[in-house]
Design an enzyme around this catalytic site. Structure first.
Site, PDB file in Angstrom:
ATOM      1  CG  HIS A 143      -1.925  -1.470  -5.791  1.00 33.70           C
ATOM      2  ND1 HIS A 143      -3.566  -1.789  -5.603  1.00 33.70           N
ATOM      3  CD2 HIS A 143      -2.085  -2.968  -5.206  1.00 33.70           C
ATOM      4  CE1 HIS A 143      -3.325  -2.513  -5.550  1.00 33.70           C
ATOM      5  NE2 HIS A 143      -3.431  -3.382  -5.391  1.00 33.70           N
ATOM      6  CG  ASP A 182      -5.350   0.671  -7.639  1.00 34.51           C
ATOM      7  OD1 ASP A 182      -3.978   0.725  -7.918  1.00 34.51           O
ATOM      8  OD2 ASP A 182      -5.357  -0.116  -6.385  1.00 34.51           O
ATOM      9  N   GLY A 253      -4.461 -10.618  -4.020  1.00 34.77           N
ATOM     10  CA  GLY A 253      -3.475 -11.466  -5.363  1.00 34.77           C
ATOM     11  C   GLY A 253      -5.145 -10.816  -6.484  1.00 34.77           C
ATOM     12  CG  ASN A 254      -9.148 -11.948  -5.694  1.00 37.39           C
ATOM     13  OD1 ASN A 254      -9.117 -12.397  -4.579  1.00 37.39           O
ATOM     14  ND2 ASN A 254      -9.941 -12.209  -6.683  1.00 37.39           N
ATOM     15  CB  SER A 255      -4.913  -6.029  -6.690  1.00 36.92           C
ATOM     16  OG  SER A 255      -5.445  -6.029  -5.666  1.00 36.92           O
TER      17      SER A 255
END
Length: 340
Positions: A143, A182, A253-255
Site C-alpha cells: 500500500h 500487503d 509512515g512506519n508502514s
C-alpha cells in the site's frame, strides 16, 4: 561442549525421569540445533515439557526447550544449514540472509542495522522499507507504493565523523507486489561502489509473546524514529491473515519498516496501527515467514505496469447519464441497454 544454560547429569538420573513420567524414547541419533548456532548430536532418551535429555554415550545432557531452534534426523540433519554463533547464512534464493545473532542493547542494534532502514517517498506520501541485500533490493508494504509511478528512497549511511549521511535514490523499480499480504519488493538503483548495510531476517518460529522488539521507521515523516515494546500476540488473526501484535508504537509512515527482535533480526514488517482516539498500544506487523515466501516466489508476483492487476490504480471511466446521451444514437427509456 560448552553451552550456556545446559548442564550434564549422571546417567542414573534416567531412572528418575522414568519415575517422574517423562517420555523415554531412545529411537536413534538426532541433531539438536541450538538458538546460538551450536549443535548437539546424540540419542534423545527422554522428553519433558521443559527439557530434552540427550545421551552422549558417556553422560546425559539436559537441554532446555527454550534453547532449541530445531531438531533434525538423518539426511535432514546432515543438510541443515545453520549459522555459526553470532553469524549469518545466505538463503538458497540468494536474495536475503538469515541468522542467529547475539542479543544486544537496542542502542547497539540500531547503530548496527540502521543503514538497512530506508524512507520511501512517492508523490502521494511517505513510508518505510528495509534493504535485504547489498544489491539494493528492499521490502516495503504494497500500500506504500500502490498506484505510484515515481518512487524515491532515502538512504541513511553512517558517516565517518559520526551521525548519518542522507542520500536520495530516485527511479526506484517495483519488482514484485503481493497485495493480498500487503508486501512489495523494490530495487534501488545504487551507484557503483555503494553497498549499504542490509537487514538479517529472523526465524518466525522463534517469536513468542513477551519478547522485546523495536521498530525503526518514519512515522508522520519524522525520519529515523525508534520505538520499543514487546510482542503482545504472535499470531493475531485479522481478516484471515496472521499478524504479530505489538505494543510498539506504529503510526502512519512506519508502514513497510522492520520490526526487530532483541538480536537485531527482522521478525516482521510493520503495516498497520490504530487511531489514537480508538485505542492505545495496538500495532501489527506481517510475520517474517510471509516475507521469505514472497521473496522466494517473487516471479509469481512479478510487477508489470501494463497489467491492471500489478499494482497500478485504475479509475472507472465516467458513466454517461441518460440526459447526456448524444442525439442520433437511438435508444429509449424503455430500453436501458441502449440508453447507457
Amino acid at each position: 561442549m560448552p553451552t550456556r544454560g545446559i548442564r550434564t547429569i549422571a546417567a542414573a538420573t534416567l531412572l528418575g525421569l522414568v519415575a517422574g513420567g517423562a517420555e523415554v524414547l531412545g529411537d536413534g541419533f538426532e541433531t539438536i540445533i541450538l538458538k546460538d548456532g551450536q549443535r548437539v548430536v546424540g540419542d534423545v532418551v527422554a522428553e519433558k515439557p521443559e527439557a530434552l535429555y540427550v545421551d552422549l554415550g558417556y553422560d546425559l545432557l539436559k537441554i532446555p526447550r527454550e534453547s532449541i531452534a530445531k531438531r533434525a534426523k538423518g539426511e535432514e540433519a546432515a543438510g541443515a544449514v545453520v549459522a555459526t554463533p553470532g553469524g549469518t547464512v545466505a538463503d538458497p534464493s540468494g536474495f536475503f540472509s538469515t541468522g542467529l545473532l547475539r542479543p544486544a542493547p537496542v542502542k547497539e542494534l540500531v547503530a548496527k542495522f540502521g543503514e538497512a532502514v530506508v524512507s520511501i517517498e512517492t508523490p502521494s506520501g511517505k513510508g518505510s522499507g528495509f534493504l535485504i541485500n547489498d544489491q539494493g533490493y528492499a521490502i516495503t508494504n504494497a500500500h506504500v507504493i500502490e498506484g505510484e509511478t515515481r518512487i524515491s528512497a532515502i538512504l541513511y549511511q553512517n558517516a565517518p565523523g559520526g551521525g548519518l549521511a542522507r542520500r536520495r535514490i530516485d527511479d526506484v523499480e517495483i519488482v514484485a507486489v503481493n497485495p493480498f499480504f500487503d508486501l512489495a519488493l523494490i530495487k534501488l538503483p545504487l551507484p557503483a561502489g555503494l553497498k549499504p548495510g542490509h537487514a538479517i531476517l529472523g526465524n518466525g518460529d522463534d517469536v513468542n509473546s513477551g519478547d522485546s522488539v523495536f521498530a525503526v521507521g518514519n512515522p508522520l515523516g519524522l525520519e529515523r524514529t525508534v520505538t520499543q515494546g514487546i510482542v503482545s500476540n504472535r499470531s493475531r488473526n485479522l481478516e484471515g491473515q496472521l499478524y504479530i501484535q505489538t505494543d510498539t508504537a506504529i503510526n502512519p509512515g512506519n508502514s513497510g519498516g522492520p520490526l526487530f527482535n532483541q538480536r537485531g533480526e527482522v521478525i516482521g514488517v510493520t503495516s498497520r496501527g490504530t487511531r489514537a482516539d480508538m485505542a492505545d498500544n495496538l500495532g501489527f506487523a506481517i510475520p517474517v515467514g510471509y516475507v521469505k515466501d514472497f521473496v522466494r516466489h517473487r516471479e509469481a508476483f512479478a510487477f508489470d505496469k501494463t497489467n491492471p492487476n500489478s499494482g497500478y490504480r485504475y479509475l472507472d471511466p465516467p458513466r454517461r447519464s441518460r440526459s447526456d446521451k448524444p442525439a442520433g444514437l437511438g435508444g429509449s427509456k424503455s430500453d436501458p441497454a441502449k440508453a447507457r
